[in-house]
Write a protein that holds these residues in place. Structure first.
Motif, PDB file in Angstrom:
ATOM      1  N   ASP A 131      -5.350   0.195  -2.352  1.00 24.12           N
ATOM      2  CA  ASP A 131      -5.299   1.577  -1.898  1.00 24.12           C
ATOM      3  C   ASP A 131      -5.676   1.666  -0.422  1.00 24.12           C
ATOM      4  OD1 ASP A 131      -4.613   2.459  -4.433  1.00 24.12           O
ATOM      5  OD2 ASP A 131      -6.698   2.775  -5.032  1.00 24.12           O
ATOM      6  N   ALA A 132      -5.271   2.743   0.208  1.00 28.17           N
ATOM      7  CA  ALA A 132      -5.524   2.916   1.645  1.00 28.17           C
ATOM      8  C   ALA A 132      -7.012   2.990   1.962  1.00 28.17           C
ATOM      9  CB  ALA A 132      -4.806   4.163   2.152  1.00 28.17           C
ATOM     10  N   ASN A 133      -7.808   3.435   1.018  1.00 26.52           N
ATOM     11  CA  ASN A 133      -9.241   3.600   1.277  1.00 26.52           C
ATOM     12  C   ASN A 133     -10.083   2.429   0.773  1.00 26.52           C
ATOM     13  OD1 ASN A 133      -8.535   4.546  -1.401  1.00 26.52           O
ATOM     14  ND2 ASN A 133     -10.645   5.260  -1.588  1.00 26.52           N
ATOM     15  N   THR A 134      -9.440   1.354   0.324  1.00 27.69           N
ATOM     16  CA  THR A 134     -10.166   0.174  -0.152  1.00 27.69           C
ATOM     17  C   THR A 134     -10.286  -0.837   0.977  1.00 27.69           C
ATOM     18  OG1 THR A 134      -9.225   0.500  -2.351  1.00 27.69           O
ATOM     19  CG2 THR A 134     -10.263  -1.621  -1.919  1.00 27.69           C
ATOM     20  N   MET A 135     -11.497  -1.199   1.310  1.00 29.76           N
ATOM     21  CA  MET A 135     -11.740  -2.155   2.376  1.00 29.76           C
ATOM     22  C   MET A 135     -12.028  -3.534   1.798  1.00 29.76           C
ATOM     23  SD  MET A 135     -11.186  -0.344   4.979  1.00 29.76           S
ATOM     24  CE  MET A 135     -10.677   1.388   4.870  1.00 29.76           C
ATOM     25  N   PHE A 136     -11.298  -4.540   2.305  1.00 31.57           N
ATOM     26  CA  PHE A 136     -11.394  -5.904   1.798  1.00 31.57           C
ATOM     27  C   PHE A 136     -12.437  -6.720   2.544  1.00 31.57           C
ATOM     28  CE2 PHE A 136      -6.673  -6.309   0.309  1.00 31.57           C
ATOM     29  CZ  PHE A 136      -6.960  -5.471  -0.752  1.00 31.57           C
ATOM     30  N   ILE A 196       0.854  -1.187   0.000  1.00 33.12           N
ATOM     31  CA  ILE A 196       0.000   0.000   0.000  1.00 33.12           C
ATOM     32  C   ILE A 196       0.887   1.233   0.000  1.00 33.12           C
ATOM     33  CG2 ILE A 196      -1.770   1.311   1.235  1.00 33.12           C
ATOM     34  CD1 ILE A 196      -2.602  -1.294   2.602  1.00 33.12           C
ATOM     35  N   SER A 197       0.655   2.120  -0.958  1.00 29.56           N
ATOM     36  CA  SER A 197       1.346   3.406  -0.987  1.00 29.56           C
ATOM     37  C   SER A 197       0.373   4.455  -0.466  1.00 29.56           C
ATOM     38  CB  SER A 197       1.782   3.739  -2.417  1.00 29.56           C
ATOM     39  OG  SER A 197       2.481   4.963  -2.453  1.00 29.56           O
ATOM     40  N   ALA A 198       0.760   5.163   0.589  1.00 29.73           N
ATOM     41  CA  ALA A 198      -0.165   6.089   1.251  1.00 29.73           C
ATOM     42  C   ALA A 198       0.413   7.497   1.328  1.00 29.73           C
ATOM     43  CB  ALA A 198      -0.489   5.584   2.653  1.00 29.73           C
ATOM     44  N   PHE A 199      -0.480   8.475   1.215  1.00 28.03           N
ATOM     45  CA  PHE A 199      -0.089   9.873   1.349  1.00 28.03           C
ATOM     46  C   PHE A 199      -1.237  10.641   1.995  1.00 28.03           C
ATOM     47  CE2 PHE A 199      -0.062  14.220  -0.505  1.00 28.03           C
ATOM     48  CZ  PHE A 199       1.114  14.673   0.080  1.00 28.03           C
ATOM     49  N   ASN A 200      -0.966  11.216   3.162  1.00 30.59           N
ATOM     50  CA  ASN A 200      -1.970  11.997   3.904  1.00 30.59           C
ATOM     51  C   ASN A 200      -3.283  11.228   4.079  1.00 30.59           C
ATOM     52  OD1 ASN A 200      -0.147  14.085   4.120  1.00 30.59           O
ATOM     53  ND2 ASN A 200      -1.131  15.405   2.610  1.00 30.59           N
ATOM     54  N   GLU A 201      -3.165  10.026   4.643  1.00 37.58           N
ATOM     55  CA  GLU A 201      -4.328   9.150   4.814  1.00 37.58           C
ATOM     56  C   GLU A 201      -4.701   8.950   6.284  1.00 37.58           C
ATOM     57  OE1 GLU A 201      -6.220   8.167   2.555  1.00 37.58           O
ATOM     58  OE2 GLU A 201      -5.122   8.006   0.665  1.00 37.58           O
ATOM     59  N   GLU A 202      -4.418   9.945   7.130  1.00 36.97           N
ATOM     60  CA  GLU A 202      -4.682   9.762   8.557  1.00 36.97           C
ATOM     61  C   GLU A 202      -6.176   9.531   8.849  1.00 36.97           C
ATOM     62  OE1 GLU A 202      -3.581  13.124  10.884  1.00 36.97           O
ATOM     63  OE2 GLU A 202      -5.077  14.465  10.013  1.00 36.97           O
ATOM     64  N   GLY A 203      -7.036   9.997   7.964  1.00 38.19           N
ATOM     65  CA  GLY A 203      -8.459   9.827   8.196  1.00 38.19           C
ATOM     66  C   GLY A 203      -8.961   8.423   7.948  1.00 38.19           C
ATOM     67  N   VAL A 204      -8.169   7.582   7.256  1.00 40.39           N
ATOM     68  CA  VAL A 204      -8.660   6.259   6.886  1.00 40.39           C
ATOM     69  C   VAL A 204      -7.655   5.139   7.172  1.00 40.39           C
ATOM     70  CG1 VAL A 204      -7.808   6.266   4.488  1.00 40.39           C
ATOM     71  CG2 VAL A 204      -9.931   5.072   5.028  1.00 40.39           C
ATOM     72  N   ILE A 205      -6.377   5.481   7.421  1.00 33.93           N
ATOM     73  CA  ILE A 205      -5.342   4.443   7.473  1.00 33.93           C
ATOM     74  C   ILE A 205      -5.522   3.474   8.646  1.00 33.93           C
ATOM     75  CG2 ILE A 205      -3.654   5.765   8.841  1.00 33.93           C
ATOM     76  CD1 ILE A 205      -2.927   3.460   5.809  1.00 33.93           C
ATOM     77  N   GLU A 206      -6.000   3.960   9.790  1.00 30.99           N
ATOM     78  CA  GLU A 206      -6.196   3.044  10.927  1.00 30.99           C
ATOM     79  C   GLU A 206      -7.313   2.056  10.634  1.00 30.99           C
ATOM     80  OE1 GLU A 206      -5.556   3.103  15.635  1.00 30.99           O
ATOM     81  OE2 GLU A 206      -6.341   4.953  14.757  1.00 30.99           O
ATOM     82  N   ARG A 207      -8.378   2.522   9.994  1.00 37.82           N
ATOM     83  CA  ARG A 207      -9.467   1.623   9.612  1.00 37.82           C
ATOM     84  C   ARG A 207      -8.967   0.591   8.599  1.00 37.82           C
ATOM     85  NH1 ARG A 207     -14.068   2.676   6.055  1.00 37.82           N
ATOM     86  NH2 ARG A 207     -13.301   4.805   5.818  1.00 37.82           N
ATOM     87  N   LYS A 208      -8.081   1.020   7.703  1.00 41.72           N
ATOM     88  CA  LYS A 208      -7.520   0.099   6.721  1.00 41.72           C
ATOM     89  C   LYS A 208      -6.665  -0.965   7.398  1.00 41.72           C
ATOM     90  CE  LYS A 208      -6.340  -1.831   2.922  1.00 41.72           C
ATOM     91  NZ  LYS A 208      -7.305  -2.727   2.241  1.00 41.72           N
ATOM     92  N   ILE A 209      -5.859  -0.570   8.358  1.00 47.27           N
ATOM     93  CA  ILE A 209      -5.010  -1.535   9.069  1.00 47.27           C
ATOM     94  C   ILE A 209      -5.865  -2.545   9.824  1.00 47.27           C
ATOM     95  CG2 ILE A 209      -3.327  -1.796  10.936  1.00 47.27           C
ATOM     96  CD1 ILE A 209      -2.133   0.906  10.050  1.00 47.27           C
ATOM     97  N   GLN A 210      -6.910  -2.068  10.481  1.00 43.42           N
ATOM     98  CA  GLN A 210      -7.821  -2.989  11.181  1.00 43.42           C
ATOM     99  C   GLN A 210      -8.450  -3.963  10.189  1.00 43.42           C
ATOM    100  OE1 GLN A 210      -8.170  -3.355  14.355  1.00 43.42           O
ATOM    101  NE2 GLN A 210      -7.090  -1.530  15.072  1.00 43.42           N
ATOM    102  N   ASN A 211      -8.763  -3.469   9.011  1.00 48.30           N
ATOM    103  CA  ASN A 211      -9.313  -4.312   7.945  1.00 48.30           C
ATOM    104  C   ASN A 211      -8.313  -5.382   7.514  1.00 48.30           C
ATOM    105  OD1 ASN A 211      -9.572  -4.327   4.550  1.00 48.30           O
ATOM    106  ND2 ASN A 211     -11.444  -4.730   5.693  1.00 48.30           N
ATOM    107  N   ILE A 212      -7.048  -4.996   7.409  1.00 46.08           N
ATOM    108  CA  ILE A 212      -5.992  -5.941   7.021  1.00 46.08           C
ATOM    109  C   ILE A 212      -5.828  -7.026   8.076  1.00 46.08           C
ATOM    110  CG2 ILE A 212      -3.487  -6.186   6.702  1.00 46.08           C
ATOM    111  CD1 ILE A 212      -3.535  -3.378   5.406  1.00 46.08           C
ATOM    112  N   LEU A 213      -5.896  -6.635   9.343  1.00 50.40           N
ATOM    113  CA  LEU A 213      -5.709  -7.598  10.436  1.00 50.40           C
ATOM    114  C   LEU A 213      -6.824  -8.643  10.485  1.00 50.40           C
ATOM    115  CD1 LEU A 213      -4.479  -5.190  13.256  1.00 50.40           C
ATOM    116  CD2 LEU A 213      -3.099  -6.722  11.831  1.00 50.40           C
ATOM    117  N   GLU A 214      -7.931  -8.360   9.817  1.00 51.48           N
ATOM    118  CA  GLU A 214      -9.050  -9.309   9.781  1.00 51.48           C
ATOM    119  C   GLU A 214      -9.003 -10.238   8.562  1.00 51.48           C
ATOM    120  OE1 GLU A 214     -12.496  -6.842   9.897  1.00 51.48           O
ATOM    121  OE2 GLU A 214     -12.166  -6.185  11.985  1.00 51.48           O
ATOM    122  N   ILE A 215      -7.975 -10.101   7.731  1.00 52.79           N
ATOM    123  CA  ILE A 215      -7.863 -10.934   6.531  1.00 52.79           C
ATOM    124  C   ILE A 215      -7.663 -12.394   6.919  1.00 52.79           C
ATOM    125  CG2 ILE A 215      -6.355 -11.489   4.569  1.00 52.79           C
ATOM    126  CD1 ILE A 215      -5.938  -8.509   4.175  1.00 52.79           C
TER     127      ILE A 215
END
Length: 383
Positions: free
Chosen positions: A140-145, A58-77
Motif C-alpha cells: 500500500d502507498a502508506n506502508t513503509m518498508f 502499488i494501487s494509489a488513490f488520493n495519496e498526495e500526502g504520503v506518496i512522495e515519502r513512499k517513493i523515497q522509501n522504495i528508492l532505498e530498497i
C-alpha cells in the motif's frame, strides 16, 4: 417446555460455546503446538537459486500526502535495480498523486494512470498484466518498508511449492483513539498467529500492505463487488495446491486510522468484502486437506461469524435460565461482559464489541447491491 426441547437447547448452547472457545482460546493457545507437530519441511528446492526479477505493484488513490515519502522509501530498497520494476497505478485521483509519481520517471518509477476511478481491484488487475517480474510484490502507498524487505520476501520462493510469502506489518497508533489502540494490539496477536501458520506454510490470507506471489499464480480479481484483494489472491494460491508462508523479518510499518469512526468503517468494508465472496473460499474446507481446513475454519470462518454465534448464545442462554444454576451464572457473565464493552471500561473489550458489530453490519450489507469500483479512503493517524 418439554424435556426434549430443553435437551436440544442445551446441546445447541454448549455447541456454540465450544465454537467461540475454539476461535478465541483453543485455536490461538494450541497453534504453537500444532505448528511444531505438523511443520512443513521444504524439500522441493531450486538448485543455484538466483534472485528473481520482481515487480512492485502499488494501487494509489488520493495519496498526495504520503506518496512522495513512499517513493523515497522504495528508492532505498536493497535489491538489484535491474531486477526491480516499480509500477504505481493512479486510480483517477482528484489530487496531485499522479503529478508527484510522474516526477520520478527517471528514477525507474513507472506511472500507470487510469482515466477514471475504477477501484483497487481493477487497478491491480491492470498492473499485473503490465508487470514483467517473476515475483509480484504488493503493498500500500502508506506502508513503509525496511530496506531488506524484498530480499526477505523472495527468499522462500527457492522452494517451488511456495506460491505466496507474507511479510510482517507493524501497526502503530498516533491517534490516541480507543479503536486505533485496539487495532494495534489486535494486529500484534494476528501477527503471532501468522507466524505459526507460516511455520506450517499454510498462511490463511496475506496482508495487502506487504506480500509477494509468483506471477503465474495470480488470479484476476473480481470487480463487480468489493473484494479483499490480498485474501482472495492468497486463498486462490492455496486452492491451487501451493503453499503460503510468513517471514517475520520482512518488516513494513503503517499507521492506524486517524479516528475511531474511520477504523469502524474500514472493518465494515473488510467484513462486507469477505462475505461477498465467501462461497469462493469454501473449497479451503476440503476434508482431504484437514490441516488447512482446520486453520481456515478456526481462524477465519468462526471469527467472521462470531457476532452471529454470540447473539444466538445469548438467546439460548436466556431460554435456559430456568433449567440450572450454570445457565444463570453464564447469563450474568454475558450481561456483565456486555456492560463492560458498552461503558468502555476495558478498551480491548470495547474494541472486540465494535469489531464484531462491524462484521455483522458487513454481513448484512453483502446482500445489498453494490457499485463496482471506487475507493473509501480513511485518514490515518500520521496525517
Amino acid at each position: 417446555m418439554s424435556e426434549e426441547v430443553v435437551f436440544y437447547l442445551r446441546v445447541a448452547f454448549w455447541g456454540l460455546f465450544f465454537l467461540l472457545a475454539l476461535c478465541y482460546v483453543i485455536f490461538p493457545v494450541t497453534l504453537p503446538f500444532v505448528s511444531e507437530l505438523f511443520k512443513r519441511r521444504r524439500r522441493d528446492i531450486i538448485e543455484n537459486f538466483d534472485l528473481p526479477t520482481v515487480s512492485l505493484l502499488i494501487s494509489a488513490f488520493n495519496e498526495e500526502g504520503v506518496i512522495e515519502r513512499k517513493i523515497q522509501n522504495i528508492l532505498e530498497i536493497d535489491y538489484p535495480k535491474e531486477k526491480l520494476e516499480v509500477l504505481i497505478g493512479d486510480d483517477g485521483s482528484a489530487d496531485r498523486t499522479a503529478e508527484i509519481i510522474a516526477r520520478y520517471a527517471d528514477k525507474g518509477i513507472t506511472l500507470v494512470k487510469a482515466p477514471k476511478n475504477a477501484g483497487k481491484a481493477a487497478m491491480l488487475n491492470r498492473l499485473q498484466k503490465i508487470a514483467k517480474g517473476e515475483i509480484l510484490v504488493f503493498c500500500d502507498a502508506n506502508t513503509m518498508f525496511f530496506p531488506n524487505v524484498v530480499r526477505k520476501l523472495v527468499a522462500p520462493f527457492e522452494d517451488r511449492k511456495i506460491g505466496c510469502v507474507c511479510g510482517h506489518l507493524i501497526l502503530s497508533d498516533k491517534s490516541g483513539s480507543m479503536l486505533g489502540q485496539g487495532e494495534s494490539s489486535y494486529w500484534d496477536l494476528e501477527s503471532e498467529i501468522k507466524k505459526f501458520e507460516g511455520i506450517l506454510d499454510r498462511l490463511i490470507g496475506g496482508n495487502g500492505a506487504l506480500y509477494a506471489i509468483r506471477r503465474n499464480l495470480y488470479t484476476e480479481l473480481p470487480v463487480k463487488k468489493s473484494v479483499m484483494d490480498d485474501f482472495f489472491i492468497t486463498t486462490k494460491i492455496l486452492q491451487k495446491g501451493y503453499f503460503c508462508t510468513f517471514v517475520a523479518s520482512a518488516i513494513g510499518t503503517e499507521q492506524t486510522s486517524k479516528e475511531s469512526s474511520g477504523e469502524f468503517r474500514r472493518k465494515v468494508r473488510i467484513g462486507r468484502a469477505n462475505f461477498n465472496y465467501l462461497w469462493s473460499y469454501l473449497p479451503l474446507l476440503n476434508p482431504f486437506r484437514p490441516l488447512l481446513a482446520y486453520l481456515f475454519f478456526s481462524h477465519k470462518i468462526l471469527r467472521w461469524f462470531s457476532p452471529h454465534l454470540i447473539i444466538l448464545l445469548f438467546i439460548l442462554n436466556a431460554l435456559l435460565l430456568p433449567f440450572g444454576r450454570v445457565y444463570q451464572v453464564s447469563f450474568g457473565f454475558l450481561v456483565l461482559a456486555f456492560l463492560v464493552c458498552v461503558t468502555k471500561a476495558v478498551p480491548s473489550a470495547y474494541y472486540f464489541m465494535s469489531m464484531n458489530l462491524a462484521l455483522l453490519k458487513g454481513f448484512f450489507l453483502s446482500f445489498r447491491r453494490e457499485k463496482s469500483g471506487g475507493w473509501a479512503r480513511e485518514a490515518r493517524s500520521d496525517e
